[in-house]
Write a protein that holds these residues in place. Structure first.
Motif, PDB file in Angstrom:
ATOM      1  N   GLU A 138       1.176  -0.846   0.444  1.00  0.00           N
ATOM      2  CA  GLU A 138       0.069   0.030   0.334  1.00  0.00           C
ATOM      3  C   GLU A 138       0.672   1.479   0.182  1.00  0.00           C
ATOM      4  O   GLU A 138       0.442   2.235  -0.678  1.00  0.00           O
ATOM      5  CB  GLU A 138      -0.976   0.101   1.462  1.00  0.00           C
ATOM      6  N   ALA A 139       1.592   1.250   0.597  1.00  0.00           N
ATOM      7  CA  ALA A 139       2.958   3.009   1.022  1.00  0.00           C
ATOM      8  C   ALA A 139       3.278   2.788  -0.167  1.00  0.00           C
ATOM      9  O   ALA A 139       3.404   3.680  -0.852  1.00  0.00           O
ATOM     10  CB  ALA A 139       3.582   1.910   1.747  1.00  0.00           C
ATOM     11  N   TYR A 140       3.776   1.612  -0.916  1.00  0.00           N
ATOM     12  CA  TYR A 140       4.550   1.657  -2.115  1.00  0.00           C
ATOM     13  C   TYR A 140       3.514   1.899  -3.402  1.00  0.00           C
ATOM     14  O   TYR A 140       3.748   2.932  -3.978  1.00  0.00           O
ATOM     15  CB  TYR A 140       5.337   0.220  -2.861  1.00  0.00           C
ATOM     16  N   ARG A 141       2.428   1.729  -3.379  1.00  0.00           N
ATOM     17  CA  ARG A 141       1.665   1.802  -4.320  1.00  0.00           C
ATOM     18  C   ARG A 141       0.873   3.278  -4.808  1.00  0.00           C
ATOM     19  O   ARG A 141       0.900   4.549  -6.024  1.00  0.00           O
ATOM     20  CB  ARG A 141       0.125   0.998  -4.859  1.00  0.00           C
ATOM     21  N   GLU A 142       0.258   3.532  -3.092  1.00  0.00           N
ATOM     22  CA  GLU A 142       0.162   4.948  -2.787  1.00  0.00           C
ATOM     23  C   GLU A 142       0.814   5.838  -2.510  1.00  0.00           C
ATOM     24  O   GLU A 142       0.217   7.502  -1.921  1.00  0.00           O
ATOM     25  CB  GLU A 142      -0.825   4.737  -1.994  1.00  0.00           C
ATOM     26  N   ASN A 143       1.924   6.023  -2.468  1.00  0.00           N
ATOM     27  CA  ASN A 143       3.558   6.275  -2.322  1.00  0.00           C
ATOM     28  C   ASN A 143       3.007   7.196  -1.725  1.00  0.00           C
ATOM     29  O   ASN A 143       3.393   8.358  -0.540  1.00  0.00           O
ATOM     30  CB  ASN A 143       3.166   7.948  -3.711  1.00  0.00           C
ATOM     31  N   LYS A 144       2.352   6.366   0.232  1.00  0.00           N
ATOM     32  CA  LYS A 144       2.750   6.253   1.752  1.00  0.00           C
ATOM     33  C   LYS A 144       4.202   6.601   1.954  1.00  0.00           C
ATOM     34  O   LYS A 144       4.803   5.957   1.577  1.00  0.00           O
ATOM     35  CB  LYS A 144       1.384   6.117   2.016  1.00  0.00           C
ATOM     36  N   THR A 145       3.860   6.476   3.914  1.00  0.00           N
ATOM     37  CA  THR A 145       5.550   6.169   4.152  1.00  0.00           C
ATOM     38  C   THR A 145       5.076   4.907   4.970  1.00  0.00           C
ATOM     39  O   THR A 145       3.769   4.506   5.498  1.00  0.00           O
ATOM     40  CB  THR A 145       5.879   7.328   5.178  1.00  0.00           C
ATOM     41  N   TYR A 146       5.907   3.969   4.706  1.00  0.00           N
ATOM     42  CA  TYR A 146       5.482   2.065   5.763  1.00  0.00           C
ATOM     43  C   TYR A 146       5.726   3.160   7.167  1.00  0.00           C
ATOM     44  O   TYR A 146       7.345   3.089   7.753  1.00  0.00           O
ATOM     45  CB  TYR A 146       6.487   1.631   5.397  1.00  0.00           C
ATOM     46  N   ASP A 147       4.837   2.830   7.813  1.00  0.00           N
ATOM     47  CA  ASP A 147       5.240   2.503   9.980  1.00  0.00           C
ATOM     48  C   ASP A 147       4.458   2.019  10.090  1.00  0.00           C
ATOM     49  O   ASP A 147       3.354   3.408  10.575  1.00  0.00           O
ATOM     50  CB  ASP A 147       5.447   4.554   9.669  1.00  0.00           C
ATOM     51  N   ALA A 148       4.402   0.724  10.354  1.00  0.00           N
ATOM     52  CA  ALA A 148       2.978   0.488  11.014  1.00  0.00           C
ATOM     53  C   ALA A 148       2.649   0.445  12.791  1.00  0.00           C
ATOM     54  O   ALA A 148       1.418  -0.186  13.173  1.00  0.00           O
ATOM     55  CB  ALA A 148       3.171  -1.343  11.152  1.00  0.00           C
ATOM     56  N   GLN A 149       3.814   1.366  13.366  1.00  0.00           N
ATOM     57  CA  GLN A 149       3.475   1.885  14.537  1.00  0.00           C
ATOM     58  C   GLN A 149       2.355   3.024  14.203  1.00  0.00           C
ATOM     59  O   GLN A 149       1.809   2.664  15.759  1.00  0.00           O
ATOM     60  CB  GLN A 149       5.160   2.287  15.047  1.00  0.00           C
ATOM     61  N   ILE A 150       2.037   4.023  13.471  1.00  0.00           N
ATOM     62  CA  ILE A 150       1.664   4.802  13.814  1.00  0.00           C
ATOM     63  C   ILE A 150       0.148   5.109  11.891  1.00  0.00           C
ATOM     64  O   ILE A 150      -0.257   6.088  12.430  1.00  0.00           O
ATOM     65  CB  ILE A 150       2.780   6.281  13.299  1.00  0.00           C
ATOM     66  N   ALA A 151       0.040   4.308  11.680  1.00  0.00           N
ATOM     67  CA  ALA A 151      -0.818   3.989  10.573  1.00  0.00           C
ATOM     68  C   ALA A 151      -2.439   4.226  11.438  1.00  0.00           C
ATOM     69  O   ALA A 151      -2.254   2.927  12.155  1.00  0.00           O
ATOM     70  CB  ALA A 151      -0.281   2.865   9.870  1.00  0.00           C
ATOM     71  N   ARG A 152      -3.351   4.649  11.050  1.00  0.00           N
ATOM     72  CA  ARG A 152      -4.379   5.025  12.311  1.00  0.00           C
ATOM     73  C   ARG A 152      -5.189   3.598  12.545  1.00  0.00           C
ATOM     74  O   ARG A 152      -5.547   3.332  13.784  1.00  0.00           O
ATOM     75  CB  ARG A 152      -5.250   5.747  11.223  1.00  0.00           C
ATOM     76  N   ALA A 153      -5.463   2.921  11.430  1.00  0.00           N
ATOM     77  CA  ALA A 153      -6.429   2.081  12.111  1.00  0.00           C
ATOM     78  C   ALA A 153      -5.642   0.878  12.933  1.00  0.00           C
ATOM     79  O   ALA A 153      -6.053   0.309  14.168  1.00  0.00           O
ATOM     80  CB  ALA A 153      -6.981   0.925  10.742  1.00  0.00           C
ATOM     81  N   ASP A 154      -4.451   0.480  12.514  1.00  0.00           N
ATOM     82  CA  ASP A 154      -3.535  -0.420  13.850  1.00  0.00           C
ATOM     83  C   ASP A 154      -3.348  -0.176  14.722  1.00  0.00           C
ATOM     84  O   ASP A 154      -3.321  -0.165  15.809  1.00  0.00           O
ATOM     85  CB  ASP A 154      -2.150  -0.395  13.075  1.00  0.00           C
ATOM     86  N   LEU A 155      -2.592   1.850  14.916  1.00  0.00           N
ATOM     87  CA  LEU A 155      -2.575   2.331  16.115  1.00  0.00           C
ATOM     88  C   LEU A 155      -4.172   2.648  16.952  1.00  0.00           C
ATOM     89  O   LEU A 155      -3.947   1.967  18.383  1.00  0.00           O
ATOM     90  CB  LEU A 155      -2.207   3.544  15.804  1.00  0.00           C
ATOM     91  N   GLU A 156      -4.546   2.368  16.296  1.00  0.00           N
ATOM     92  CA  GLU A 156      -6.380   2.133  16.988  1.00  0.00           C
ATOM     93  C   GLU A 156      -6.382   1.298  17.952  1.00  0.00           C
ATOM     94  O   GLU A 156      -7.133   1.412  19.288  1.00  0.00           O
ATOM     95  CB  GLU A 156      -7.702   3.240  16.522  1.00  0.00           C
ATOM     96  N   GLU A 157      -6.645  -0.259  16.844  1.00  0.00           N
ATOM     97  CA  GLU A 157      -6.882  -1.247  18.060  1.00  0.00           C
ATOM     98  C   GLU A 157      -5.496  -1.310  19.000  1.00  0.00           C
ATOM     99  O   GLU A 157      -6.190  -2.223  19.548  1.00  0.00           O
ATOM    100  CB  GLU A 157      -6.894  -1.970  16.622  1.00  0.00           C
ATOM    101  N   LYS A 158      -4.403  -1.066  18.461  1.00  0.00           N
ATOM    102  CA  LYS A 158      -3.785  -1.125  19.854  1.00  0.00           C
ATOM    103  C   LYS A 158      -3.361  -0.467  21.220  1.00  0.00           C
ATOM    104  O   LYS A 158      -3.618  -1.160  21.978  1.00  0.00           O
ATOM    105  CB  LYS A 158      -2.399  -1.079  18.786  1.00  0.00           C
ATOM    106  N   VAL A 159      -3.728   0.928  20.813  1.00  0.00           N
ATOM    107  CA  VAL A 159      -4.421   1.339  21.736  1.00  0.00           C
ATOM    108  C   VAL A 159      -5.773   1.030  22.769  1.00  0.00           C
ATOM    109  O   VAL A 159      -5.404   1.024  23.891  1.00  0.00           O
ATOM    110  CB  VAL A 159      -4.602   2.992  21.531  1.00  0.00           C
ATOM    111  N   ASP A 160      -6.409   0.422  21.446  1.00  0.00           N
ATOM    112  CA  ASP A 160      -8.116  -0.191  22.821  1.00  0.00           C
ATOM    113  C   ASP A 160      -7.422  -0.810  23.227  1.00  0.00           C
ATOM    114  O   ASP A 160      -7.977  -1.277  24.294  1.00  0.00           O
ATOM    115  CB  ASP A 160      -8.677  -0.390  21.328  1.00  0.00           C
ATOM    116  N   CYS A 161      -6.493  -1.662  23.308  1.00  0.00           N
ATOM    117  CA  CYS A 161      -6.070  -3.200  23.579  1.00  0.00           C
ATOM    118  C   CYS A 161      -5.419  -2.866  25.074  1.00  0.00           C
ATOM    119  O   CYS A 161      -6.030  -3.665  25.719  1.00  0.00           O
ATOM    120  CB  CYS A 161      -5.885  -4.181  23.203  1.00  0.00           C
TER     121      CYS A 161
END
Length: 335
Positions: free
Chosen positions: A34-57
């Protein structure tokens, strides 16, 4: 209803985290393709969906009446993304060069010494050395101006130098950088340091480290950016996150949880290594000076920013944990 309210609070807290760190969450992805195709920065720690789920847990670990304290800590948590890291290294090196140029010292006459890996494996110093070189390519910085391992350094690199800058990513206690300075002096000769201007600095520095290094390391200047822009506060400093009159009570509550997971053999990471009490992660790792609730993984604690040596829980594990907690809460309610 309670579940929806809690999720809403998690979203609000994550939004505040992004705002505090000037992070545009839309520019980050947790998937490499996704980062490559959409020219985003790869950072699994602060990607929104993942971060919200981690903080929720993660937040479920704390008693409901005490969760708000940890939300406040998270909302004031320092996260240094790769882009921010690059900027801060450039800003710091430019400020050092500017001061030294006023002393008639050219950039080519400055030697940077970094903290080597204690076990000979990859470490934060690798990121520092790489980005320090890249930040100064515009004027032609030579890789020979950055020392990675003192014991392998050719002493001829000291020829023509007038200033030596000892640099690390975070100066928490100051212990590591002091050891590096002492090893450098021993390797090059005790009197060698007398021939140079000696600076010590970091991308972030605690006041504790400033006091320690100023007292313990002779003829050394701890370099801080104007306005102490590279300083990081003890999170329990009164008036910073919590009101002065509430600080002691809240600190005891936080320390109660920290003690549950902070002991590791003879090491004690309660309130962070050396009780530094900071809130900090770099995009590549979390310093152990940070409150261990944010990085130490145990059966009771699935942290949002685990250190590299800790088991990094997958989202699948987090989801299973959340489901188990939900099921247990349901059974408890039925009982």
């Amino acid at each position: 209803m309670l579940k929806k309210e809690k999720n809403k609070r998690v979203i609000e807290s994550v939004d505040q985290f992004y705002k505090f760190n000037h992070i545009n969450s839309e520019k980050y992805a947790s998937d490499q393709m996704e980062a490559y195709r959409e020219n985003k920065t790869y950072d699994a720690q602060i990607a929104r969906a993942d971060l919200e789920e981690k903080v929720d847990c993660w937040i479920e670990r704390f008693n409901e009446s005490e969760r708000e304290y940890f939300f406040s800590l998270f909302e004031n948590y320092n996260y240094i993304s790769e882009n921010e890291y690059k900027h801060r290294i450039w800003q710091l090196s430019e400020a050092i060069y500017e001061e030294l140029e006023e002393k008639q010292i050219a950039r080519e006459e400055v030697l940077f010494v970094t903290v080597p890996s204690p076990k000979g494996v990859s470490c934060g110093g690798d990121q520092l050395r790489s980005h320090l070189l890249c930040a100064n390519l515009d004027w032609g910085m030579d890789k020979n101006l950055i020392i990675a391992d003192i014991k392998k350094m050719n002493l001829s690199l000291l020829v023509g130098k007038k200033a030596i800058v000892f640099i690390d990513d975070i100066l928490g206690t100051g212990f590591s950088i002091r050891e590096t300075i002492e090893n450098f002096a021993e390797y090059c000769g005790e009197k060698t340091l007398d021939d140079y201007l000696i600076y010590v600095t970091g991308i972030l520095i605690t006041k504790r480290a400033v006091r320690y290094l100023s007292k313990k390391v002779r003829k050394t200047k701890v370099f801080q950016l104007q306005g102490e822009k590279n300083s990081i506060k003890n999170c329990m400093t009164g008036g910073y996150i919590f009101k002065e009159e509430e600080k002691r009570k809240i600190e005891k509550i936080i320390e109660k949880y920290e003690k549950e997971i902070g002991i590791e053999g003879e090491k004690d990471f309660t309130m962070g290594f050396g009780k530094c009490k900071i809130l900090l992660s770099f995009f590549y790792n979390t310093p152990n000076n940070t409150l261990c609730s944010f990085w130490k993984c145990t059966d009771k604690n699935i942290p949002p920013f685990p250190r590299d040596k800790d088991r990094r829980p997958t989202l699948d594990i987090i989801r299973k944990r959340k489901k188990r907690n939900t099921d247990n809460a349901y059974l408890k309610g039925c009982f």
